[in-house]
Design a protein around this motif. Structure first.
Motif, PDB file in Angstrom:
ATOM      1  N   LEU A  28      28.944   7.375  36.427  1.00 49.04           N
ATOM      2  CA  LEU A  28      27.826   8.249  36.051  1.00 49.04           C
ATOM      3  C   LEU A  28      27.393   7.922  34.624  1.00 49.04           C
ATOM      4  N   ASN A  32      23.970  11.885  33.382  1.00 46.73           N
ATOM      5  CA  ASN A  32      24.384  12.404  34.687  1.00 46.73           C
ATOM      6  C   ASN A  32      25.767  13.044  34.629  1.00 46.73           C
ATOM      7  N   TYR A  36      26.461  16.707  35.826  1.00 45.57           N
ATOM      8  CA  TYR A  36      27.542  16.925  36.787  1.00 45.57           C
ATOM      9  C   TYR A  36      28.478  18.027  36.288  1.00 45.57           C
ATOM     10  N   PRO A  63      20.499  16.402  42.341  1.00 47.74           N
ATOM     11  CA  PRO A  63      20.504  15.188  41.519  1.00 47.74           C
ATOM     12  C   PRO A  63      20.760  13.934  42.354  1.00 47.74           C
ATOM     13  N   PHE A  65      23.021  11.710  42.041  1.00 48.53           N
ATOM     14  CA  PHE A  65      24.420  11.456  42.380  1.00 48.53           C
ATOM     15  C   PHE A  65      24.900  12.283  43.561  1.00 48.53           C
TER      16      PHE A  65
END
Length: 113
Positions: A28, A32, A36, A63, A65
Motif C-alpha cells: 500500500l 492508502n 486503510y 477504496p 485496495f
C-alpha cells in the motif's frame, strides 16, 4: 481451479486487523496505508462493514485496495492478469479460513461455488 468470485454475505475481506497483515506497507502507498488504518475499527473489522447485513456500506465508493481486480492486484502485488484468478481465489480461501475457520459454513460455501 474455478473462476474467482465474491461471495455475498461473507465479508471476510472486511476484517482489516493489521496484526493479521504485517506487510501492509509493502503493497500500500503511504496514502492508502493511512486510509486503510483509518478504516480499522476497534475490533479489527472495517468501520464500513455492516455485521448484521454482512455487507459493505460504501461498496460503490470503496477504496481501490478493496477491489479485487486484475489491475489492482498488478499494482499492489505484481500479479499478472493470467495469474490473477488463481491468486485471488487463494487469497479469499486464506482470508475466509483466517476469519471464520476451517471448517466453516463460509469456506464450504465459497469452495462449493
Amino acid at each position: 481451479m474455478g473462476k474467482w468470485r465474491c461471495m455475498e454475505g461473507c465479508g471476510a475481506c472486511c476484517n482489516l486487523d493489521p496484526r493479521e497483515r504485517p506487510d501492509l506497507d509493502s503493497y500500500l502507498s503511504p496514502e492508502n496505508l493511512e486510509l486503510y488504518m483509518s478504516m480499522v475499527g476497534e475490533n479489527g473489522w472495517c468501520i464500513n462493514y455492516d455485521h448484521d447485513m454482512r455487507k459493505c456500506t460504501i461498496y460503490e465508493d470503496r477504496p481501490s485496495f478493496c477491489r479485487v481486480k486484475p489491475e489492482t492486484f498488478l499494482e499492489m502485488f505484481g500479479i499478472e492478469e493470467e495469474e490473477f484468478n488463481d491468486f485471488a481465489i487463494d487469497c479469499c480461501v486464506q482470508q475466509i479460513e483466517g476469519v471464520y475457520g476451517n471448517p466453516s459454513e463460509e469456506l464450504e460455501a465459497y469452495v462449493a461455488g
